[in-house]
Motif scaffolding. Structure first.
Motif, PDB file in Angstrom:
ATOM      1  N   PRO A 150       5.539   0.297  -6.693  1.00 14.00           N
ATOM      2  CA  PRO A 150       5.827   1.408  -5.720  1.00 14.00           C
ATOM      3  C   PRO A 150       6.333   1.860  -6.897  1.00 14.00           C
ATOM      4  O   PRO A 150       7.219   1.767  -7.853  1.00 14.00           O
ATOM      5  CB  PRO A 150       6.964   0.758  -4.893  1.00 14.00           C
ATOM      6  N   TRP A 201       7.533  10.816  -4.570  1.00 17.99           N
ATOM      7  CA  TRP A 201       5.489  11.303  -3.647  1.00 17.99           C
ATOM      8  C   TRP A 201       4.447  11.859  -4.953  1.00 17.99           C
ATOM      9  O   TRP A 201       4.419  12.358  -5.673  1.00 17.99           O
ATOM     10  CB  TRP A 201       5.667  12.894  -2.398  1.00 17.99           C
ATOM     11  N   ALA A 248      -1.637   5.743  -0.414  1.00 20.28           N
ATOM     12  CA  ALA A 248      -1.412   5.449  -2.493  1.00 20.28           C
ATOM     13  C   ALA A 248      -2.527   4.287  -2.791  1.00 20.28           C
ATOM     14  O   ALA A 248      -3.226   5.424  -3.863  1.00 20.28           O
ATOM     15  CB  ALA A 248      -0.888   5.047  -2.684  1.00 20.28           C
ATOM     16  N   ARG A 297      -0.629   0.798   0.173  1.00 17.77           N
ATOM     17  CA  ARG A 297       0.852   1.093  -0.506  1.00 17.77           C
ATOM     18  C   ARG A 297       0.592   2.382   0.430  1.00 17.77           C
ATOM     19  O   ARG A 297      -0.561   3.500  -0.087  1.00 17.77           O
ATOM     20  CB  ARG A 297       0.641   0.716  -1.513  1.00 17.77           C
ATOM     21  N   GLN A 301       2.846   6.064   0.887  1.00 14.87           N
ATOM     22  CA  GLN A 301       4.128   6.226   0.794  1.00 14.87           C
ATOM     23  C   GLN A 301       4.423   7.301   2.495  1.00 14.87           C
ATOM     24  O   GLN A 301       4.105   7.323   2.568  1.00 14.87           O
ATOM     25  CB  GLN A 301       3.833   7.199  -0.249  1.00 14.87           C
ATOM     26  N   TRP A 361       9.860  -0.729   0.396  1.00 16.39           N
ATOM     27  CA  TRP A 361      10.823  -0.217  -0.551  1.00 16.39           C
ATOM     28  C   TRP A 361      11.053   1.150  -0.119  1.00 16.39           C
ATOM     29  O   TRP A 361      10.480   2.185   0.145  1.00 16.39           O
ATOM     30  CB  TRP A 361       9.244   0.086  -1.936  1.00 16.39           C
ATOM     31  N   GLU A 380       7.850   3.252   1.439  1.00 13.33           N
ATOM     32  CA  GLU A 380       6.228   2.627   0.228  1.00 13.33           C
ATOM     33  C   GLU A 380       6.481   1.663   1.488  1.00 13.33           C
ATOM     34  O   GLU A 380       7.112   0.309   0.964  1.00 13.33           O
ATOM     35  CB  GLU A 380       6.031   2.840  -1.054  1.00 13.33           C
ATOM     36  N   ILE A 411       4.150  -1.829   1.725  1.00 12.94           N
ATOM     37  CA  ILE A 411       3.122  -2.383   1.279  1.00 12.94           C
ATOM     38  C   ILE A 411       3.100  -3.895   1.617  1.00 12.94           C
ATOM     39  O   ILE A 411       3.435  -4.350   2.327  1.00 12.94           O
ATOM     40  CB  ILE A 411       3.331  -2.875  -0.333  1.00 12.94           C
TER      41      ILE A 411
END
Length: 634
Positions: free
Chosen positions: A28, A32, A477, A544, A546, A578, A610, A612
């Protein structure tokens, strides 16, 4: 010396940061990740010369089209970018590499002097009309017309080197000319120079052009040099940022959905083509639409999926096919696609002009939240797409894809609204209220018809919203795709230039397996150990995502697990949340056929989370599909 070292230091820092991100793709960042390319907070709108005039464009035709844009109110509606496509160039001057313009087509370019020719007088005229000016180029050495429009009298001329009019080897020089001296605002960068000049292709075997690649092979992402194509477009991005540091430009990446550009286009462009060229047929329009309809997490303010320009005014969408024309722009509106007119406006009847500038339809497309519509229902014949608007209302489109009448049931659940409270509909075409309902409402649609409404009602959540309602707030991401697969979803239309002398039209676009809203990546219903979720996020392990958090939010809540539809059934997956770079919550590793677990995180003061899904160990049985069930921010 300091001035020389600073750019080198910055470049080295960016290189190291990129390398670190590639080595630790699940790490992470707390930031952004999308770095805007140009400025397009809403989908770009305008007019392009190609489908109107192809290689027969002239300065007067373009100026006349711009005048129609102004006189009919299309400019006021938002269509302000007047874009020259292929056919404007004469050659690259041998003495200094400066591009020269065909003055027989653009007489105002004949300025004389050291420059030879210049399009600045043309852009000055466009700007004086209150409009913006767009230009065309190719990322390779040569353009599409030189490979496919070989009988045109308006092709680049001169020696082999003088006919190399594309950006390759000249990126910085050309971008400085186009956006500095000539003052353009928009550029479409095609990709034929990467695909059409291989050693066995006619342009090269004829001896007229140098061999290159191919770097990109349409319909075959595994044989395409994706990193090479991305790097070349990235060089254009950097040149634009240097010439226009304020970001006052638009970069259109025209790679026709090839080389997996649908997944990385946002890194290098403002908008990127998701499909091959559109054509004035309903079937080809369906094909192009389908390449966008399931890519909702890849679009948002400053980054737009582009299914190509509008064909309204041409073929199946001409003045005798107003229903089809309304369907066409309605589909582009609900998926937040760029609206580029592609017809000879001097021949467009007033009824088609009214279709193009329908204020409530355009407003749905241009809504500042930038959300792409999400499929709330789909089968082979019918689709319902719902788009969350900035003021909390929903836009909803009901689409009958067939040649027969079709019945639809629109439900409060489709809209994520309370089924016990009244829901008010407003018809975007009629610009009139269309009644209220509770729970559900029936509709009958004509063949090929799309109805478009806005809906106002009480949200089904007592507080907050589902993450899947606001896909523009999500940035992919890392998608978790380990091996590229062609996307099987989509209408398999015969291209306008193709014949049936082969085995058929097959899926041609990579990216199958990317995250989806309210669906698994492979278009299955979300389910963990037989617990179904109507809403949520489907993704692959080792992804991942965001998510921007709305101000005042209190917490993130979801039920997570390995989805029942997964192909990979042996590896374990842990789920992590996160916030602004700090771990807020996580689960222990989970496996297939384990019950979903609650996962929540305190979001007070958090701006970015984030999500994950971390895979533990290899899984030889296939990709591991995970579900963030009922993921919401309260």
């Amino acid at each position: 010396m300091k001035h020389r070292l600073a750019p080198i230091t910055l470049a080295l820092t960016l290189l190291l940061a990129t390398a670190h991100a590639q080595q630790q793709p699940l790490a992470p960042t707390g930031r952004w990740a999308h770095q805007g390319v140009g400025s397009a907070p809403t989908p770009p709108m305008g007019w392009s010369s190609w489908n109107a005039f192809h290689m027969d464009l002239t300065e007067q035709r373009v100026l006349d089209s711009a005048q129609v844009i102004v006189d009919t109110g299309l400019a006021t509606a938002g269509y302000r970018s007047i874009n020259i496509d292929d056919g404007w160039w004469r050659q690259r001057r041998a003495s200094d590499g400066r591009m020269q313009v065909r003055t027989n087509l653009f007489p105002s370019a004949g300025t004389g002097g050291a420059a030879g020719t210049s399009l600045r007088p043309f852009t000055d005229k466009i700007h004086a009309m209150g409009l913006k000016a767009g230009l065309y180029s190719d990322i390779g050495r040569n353009a599409c017309s030189q490979a496919y429009n070989t009988d045109s009298p308006n092709l680049p001329e001169g020696s082999q080197a003088e006919r190399e009019v594309g950006l390759m080897d000249n990126v910085e020089r050309d971008i400085a000319l186009y956006f500095g001296d000539w003052n353009f605002d928009f550029i479409k960068v095609d990709g034929c120079g990467l695909s059409s000049y291989g050693k066995d292709r006619p342009p090269v075997t004829s001896g007229r052009f140098r061999e290159f690649g191919p770097t990109v092979i349409e319909g075959n992402a595994n044989q395409s040099d994706m990193d090479g194509a991305r790097a070349l477009y990235g060089r254009v991005t950097q040149a634009l940022r240097s010439v226009r540091p304020r970001g006052d430009y638009v970069l259109s990446v025209c790679l026709w959905g090839a080389a997996n550009v649908r997944s990385w286009g946002a890194e290098v462009g403002t908008m990127w083509r998701t499909s091959r060229d559109i054509a004035p047929s309903f079937s080809q329009m369906l094909h192009n639409f389908d390449t966008v309809a399931t890519r909702e997490f890849y679009a948002g303010p400053g980054r737009w999926n582009d299914p190509d320009m509008l064909e309204i005014g041409n073929g199946d969408f001409d003045g005798s096919h107003l229903l089809e024309a309304r369907t066409h722009i309605g589909l582009w509106a609900i998926v937040a696609a760029p609206l580029m007119i592609g017809t000879d406006l001097s021949k467009a009847p007033p009824a088609l002009i009214d279709v193009l500038k329908a204020p409530e339809v355009v407003a749905i497309n241009q809504d500042p939240a930038g959300n792409q519509g999400v499929l709330a229902y789909a089968d082979s014949d019918r689709q319902i797409l719902v788009k969350t608007l900035a003021d909390g209302r929903k836009a909803v489109l009901l689409f009958n894809r067939t040649g027969s009448p079709a019945r639809f049931t629109l439900t409060a659940e489709h809209l994520k609204m309370d089924a016990t409270a009244p829901i008010a509909l407003r018809d975007a075409w009629a610009r009139a209220d269309a009644g209220t309902f509770t729970d559900k409402r029936e509709f009958e649609l004509k063949p090929l018809e799309a109805l478009l409404f806005t809906a106002t009602g009480k949200h089904q959540l007592p507080r907050g919203y589902y993450v899947s309602e606001r896909p523009a707030n999500v940035y992919v991401a890392r998608d978790g795709i380990r091996a590229l697969e062609q996307d099987p979803i989509g209408y398999r239309a015969l291209a306008s230039w193709a014949t049936t002398d082969n085995g058929g039209t097959r899926p041609a676009y990579a990216g199958w397996g990317g995250p989806r809203a309210d669906s698994t990546p492979y278009d299955q219903a979300l389910s963990v150990q037989r617990q179904a979720f109507r809403h949520g996020i489907g993704a692959l392990a080792d992804s991942r995502l965001q998510v921007q958090v709305a101000p005042g939010s209190q917490r993130f809540v979801a039920r997570v697990g390995v989805d029942d539809s997964t192909r990979g059934k042996t590896a374990a997956v842990s789920f992590e949340v996160w916030g602004d770079g700090r771990r807020l919550a996580a689960t222990a590793p989970m496996k297939f056929n384990q019950a979903a677990r609650d996962l929540s995180a305190d979001l007070r003061g958090v701006k970015l989370i984030e999500l994950i899904a971390r895979q533990h160990g290899a899984d030889t049985t296939g990709p591991v599909v995970v579900t963030w069930g009922a993921a919401r921010i309260e």
